[in-house]
Design a protein around this motif. Structure first.
Motif, short mmCIF file in Angstrom:
data_model
loop_
_atom_site.label_atom_id
_atom_site.label_comp_id
_atom_site.label_asym_id
_atom_site.label_seq_id
_atom_site.Cartn_x
_atom_site.Cartn_y
_atom_site.Cartn_z
N GLY A 1 -1.32 -15.35 -3.00
CA GLY A 1 -0.24 -15.51 -2.03
C GLY A 1 0.45 -16.86 -2.13
N GLY A 2 0.08 -17.68 -3.12
CA GLY A 2 0.70 -19.00 -3.21
C GLY A 2 0.75 -19.52 -4.64
N PHE A 3 0.97 -20.82 -4.79
CA PHE A 3 1.13 -21.46 -6.09
C PHE A 3 0.26 -22.70 -6.18
N PRO A 4 -0.17 -23.07 -7.41
CA PRO A 4 -0.89 -24.34 -7.56
C PRO A 4 0.12 -25.50 -7.53
N GLY A 5 -0.37 -26.72 -7.55
CA GLY A 5 0.51 -27.89 -7.64
C GLY A 5 1.33 -27.81 -8.91
N PRO A 6 2.48 -28.51 -8.98
CA PRO A 6 3.38 -28.38 -10.13
C PRO A 6 2.74 -28.81 -11.44
N GLN A 7 3.34 -28.35 -12.54
CA GLN A 7 2.86 -28.67 -13.88
C GLN A 7 2.79 -30.17 -14.07
N GLY A 8 1.84 -30.60 -14.83
CA GLY A 8 1.62 -32.02 -15.08
C GLY A 8 0.18 -32.25 -15.47
N PRO A 9 -0.75 -31.92 -14.57
CA PRO A 9 -2.17 -32.21 -14.85
C PRO A 9 -2.87 -31.21 -15.76
N TYR A 10 -2.24 -30.09 -16.07
CA TYR A 10 -3.01 -29.00 -16.67
C TYR A 10 -3.07 -29.03 -18.19
N TYR A 11 -2.04 -29.54 -18.85
CA TYR A 11 -2.01 -29.53 -20.32
C TYR A 11 -3.22 -30.29 -20.86
N CYS A 12 -4.11 -29.58 -21.60
CA CYS A 12 -5.35 -30.15 -22.12
C CYS A 12 -6.24 -30.74 -21.03
N GLY A 13 -6.06 -30.30 -19.80
CA GLY A 13 -6.82 -30.84 -18.70
C GLY A 13 -8.24 -30.33 -18.62
N ALA A 14 -9.06 -31.08 -17.82
CA ALA A 14 -10.45 -30.67 -17.58
C ALA A 14 -10.71 -30.76 -16.09
N GLY A 15 -11.65 -29.94 -15.61
CA GLY A 15 -11.98 -29.99 -14.20
C GLY A 15 -11.69 -28.67 -13.52
N ALA A 16 -12.44 -28.42 -12.46
CA ALA A 16 -12.36 -27.11 -11.81
C ALA A 16 -11.01 -26.87 -11.16
N ASP A 17 -10.26 -27.98 -10.93
CA ASP A 17 -8.96 -27.84 -10.29
C ASP A 17 -7.82 -27.91 -11.30
N LYS A 18 -8.16 -27.93 -12.58
CA LYS A 18 -7.11 -28.05 -13.59
C LYS A 18 -7.23 -27.06 -14.74
N ALA A 19 -8.47 -26.64 -15.04
CA ALA A 19 -8.68 -25.73 -16.18
C ALA A 19 -9.33 -24.45 -15.67
N PHE A 20 -8.61 -23.31 -15.86
CA PHE A 20 -9.08 -22.03 -15.33
C PHE A 20 -9.34 -21.05 -16.47
N GLY A 21 -10.63 -20.72 -16.68
CA GLY A 21 -10.96 -19.69 -17.68
C GLY A 21 -11.48 -20.21 -19.01
N ARG A 22 -11.95 -21.47 -19.03
CA ARG A 22 -12.39 -22.07 -20.29
C ARG A 22 -13.52 -21.28 -20.96
N ASP A 23 -14.33 -20.59 -20.16
CA ASP A 23 -15.44 -19.84 -20.78
C ASP A 23 -14.89 -18.75 -21.70
N ILE A 24 -13.78 -18.16 -21.30
CA ILE A 24 -13.15 -17.14 -22.14
C ILE A 24 -12.63 -17.78 -23.44
N VAL A 25 -11.96 -18.93 -23.27
CA VAL A 25 -11.34 -19.60 -24.41
C VAL A 25 -12.39 -20.06 -25.42
N ASP A 26 -13.48 -20.66 -24.91
CA ASP A 26 -14.51 -21.17 -25.80
C ASP A 26 -15.30 -20.06 -26.48
N SER A 27 -15.59 -19.00 -25.75
CA SER A 27 -16.32 -17.91 -26.42
C SER A 27 -15.41 -17.24 -27.46
N HIS A 28 -14.11 -17.20 -27.17
CA HIS A 28 -13.17 -16.63 -28.15
C HIS A 28 -13.14 -17.47 -29.42
N TYR A 29 -13.17 -18.79 -29.24
CA TYR A 29 -13.11 -19.70 -30.39
C TYR A 29 -14.31 -19.43 -31.32
#
Lengths: 356, 356
Positions: B148-176
């Motif tokens: 029902g809403g939006f996260p904070g604007p783009q800026g922190p997410y590119y190559c970011g780390a942390g529960a509030d910045k990176a969503f789904g890394r387990d999928i990405v790493d297992s895919h790699y």
């Protein structure tokens, strides 16, 4: 709980020669599988070396309370994928203490047909495509479907992938490997047109073993869904409306059909099947009239038709078979809840023994 | 349930020589991946040793019901990261029984371009940067975004780390790791500018294998999101507004470009691409007009523009290439849902074969 699975996965061969044999039989409905286990002194690979056993037929609707013993005759052995080691699954059929097959014992008659010299000489091969539907426990609504609603219409699900298209793959993949481990001739799997519906294929199997392998595969499947907390249904039309039903298409060939000139033999066999359409349909599974409507890749139940590459026909002949002039054909009429002993032996009987 | 995963992870090589081959093909939309499995008698490493197969094209929008067989030809083999052992994934393309590629088969024409002697001589290399968005199941809202809403604007997410910045890394790493296991030439991954969006890169791959590897990497990704209960989207502009789209930037070089004096060859190639801008754009993916706006690190869809280190251009040439006088360039126009067979072969065709 890791301690529980440690115990389930105990490798007993280090401490004992004894093995566990799970005896499996078909219960009073003709569709309910039952099993119980016993300890044997050492490994066994030949069914004739296994002792006969018995069970309480009054608890499975197969005998009256005051004369409840039903005798189990071991017929086929498979490796047990759940207990592993030297432990085995044993497919049995059921007899009265006097040695008569019970009415629900369809294997007995099938075995007689398959041992007829004219049938044995033709080495009948079967490839059975067993479809089934996975249901959410307690609601009995298909797995992955929203409670109180429906998924998007059929289209994306056939052989589909993704969390929004494939429901229950872990069950399907575990079943594939478990059956290969068990020694069942499972030849493939695929996701089906209706979401939550899947198919596995067993074959080519010769004669009576087609039935043994399908029943063992069904048993392993239901044991796996039990582990997964999911219900398996072999109902031929689990959801009314624009949703595909579930069948057990039976691919068939004889030695003559597989040799040069086989295409003519195939056509003659299909003709004979057409002459006995009503008798076959009556034996091809309960509730099939809800599935064989002429829609959803079926032929209408009252019509017998055949065609090359035609999924709307009763019998389909593959393009390869037409091109090579030999091969096999597919009887698309049997429903998912058919008895493979009945269907396989009836096809052999009609095409090899019956004279119109 | 550990017993279910015990079965899924069974190492069959101890009990049988048989292997499972998962045949993969592209369905009627040109983007939907489909697959089904079959048992083979023993390990296979060469696609030409694999049997052709067929599937029900009437269930994927690729054939009519009364003539439904579509034939799949095995083209590339990868190790199966899900079944492991000697089990394989097989990338296929689709043909009519008469041997004609069906309309959605883009590989066939690409393979012809890549086997043209002038193209072969130039050994075209591709590095494809596949972007994608992860969505929450059932609501199809990006993973990690508040419902029902939006996260904070783009800026922190590119190559970011942390529960509030990176969503789904387990999928990405297992895919790699799964792709590396499979034998796909995956060269890297990174979190993207829009939260819930990620990228993996495949390459350098030569000629037709770029397409094969991207399709199989997409297949493995969607199988992994299926396991993770997350939905995968290749839409080029999943969320309207001030949120980046998803592309499939395609890096390209030929033998001449990689050798001394290559920079001049690159400039000529870019000139040719500029003359065919409209034709390329038409083939570079559906919905791309929602992404190529001139903002969010894209060039406007109607403009052809190139520049060194310019991410707002249609084509970007890296500073290293300019400095070394040779190297490669990046076509930033293709969208995330592009067909890699089409894009790679079209770039080769325009730059090597086409005469203006």
């Amino acid at each position: 709980m890791s301690l529980l699975s440690d115990l389930i996965n105990l490798n007993l061969s280090e401490s004992s020669e004894k093995i566990i044999a799970e005896y499996i039989w078909v219960g009073g409905s003709g569709m309910d599988l039952r099993s119980k286990a016993r300890t044997l002194p050492g490994p066994v690979s030949d069914p004739s070396k296994l002792p006969k056993w018995n069970y309480d037929g009054s608890s499975t609707n197969q005998a009256p309370g005051q004369d409840s013993e039903v005798i189990l005759y071991p017929q086929a052995i498979f490796k047990d994928p759940f207990r592993q080691g030297n432990n085995i699954l044993v497919i049995c059929d059921v007899y009265t203490p006097a040695g008569e097959p019970l009415p629900t014992n369809k294997r007995y008659n099938a075995a007689k047909i398959f041992s007829h010299p004219d049938v044995a000489a033709e080495v009948p091969w079967y490839g059975i495509e067993q479809e089934y539907t996975l249901l959410q426990k307690d609601t009995n609504w298909p797995l992955g479907w929203p409670i109180g609603g429906y998924p998007g219409p059929q289209g994306p699900y056939y052989c589909g992938i993704g969390a929004d298209k494939a429901y229950g793959r872990d069950i399907v993949d575990a079943h594939y490997k478990a059956c290969l481990y068990a020694g069942i001739n499972i030849s493939g799997i695929n996701g089906e047109v209706m979401p939550g519906q899947w198919e596995f294929q067993v074959g080519p199997s010769v004669g009576i073993s087609a039935g043994d392998e399908i029943w063992a595969a069904r048993y392993i499947l239901e044991r796996i869904t039990e582990i997964a907390g999911v219900v398996v249904s072999f109902d031929p039309k689990p959801i009314p409306g624009d949703w595909n039903g579930a069948g057990a298409h039976t691919n068939y060939s004889t030695k003559s059909m597989r040799e040069n000139g086989g295409y003519e033999i195939i056509k003659k066999a299909i003709e004979k099947l057409g002459l006995r359409h009503k008798e076959h349909i009556a034996a091809y599974g309960e509730g099939n009239e809800r599935r064989l409507t002429g829609k959803h890749e079926t032929a209408d139940i009252n019509t017998f038709s055949w065609g090359v590459a035609n999924r709307g026909a009763s019998v389909r002949v593959g393009r390869d078979t037409e091109k090579d002039g030999k091969g096999y054909f597919e009887d698309r009429r049997p429903s998912s809840n058919m008895d493979p002993y009945v269907v396989t032996s009836m096809i052999a009987e009609t095409t090899l023994l019956w004279k119109p």
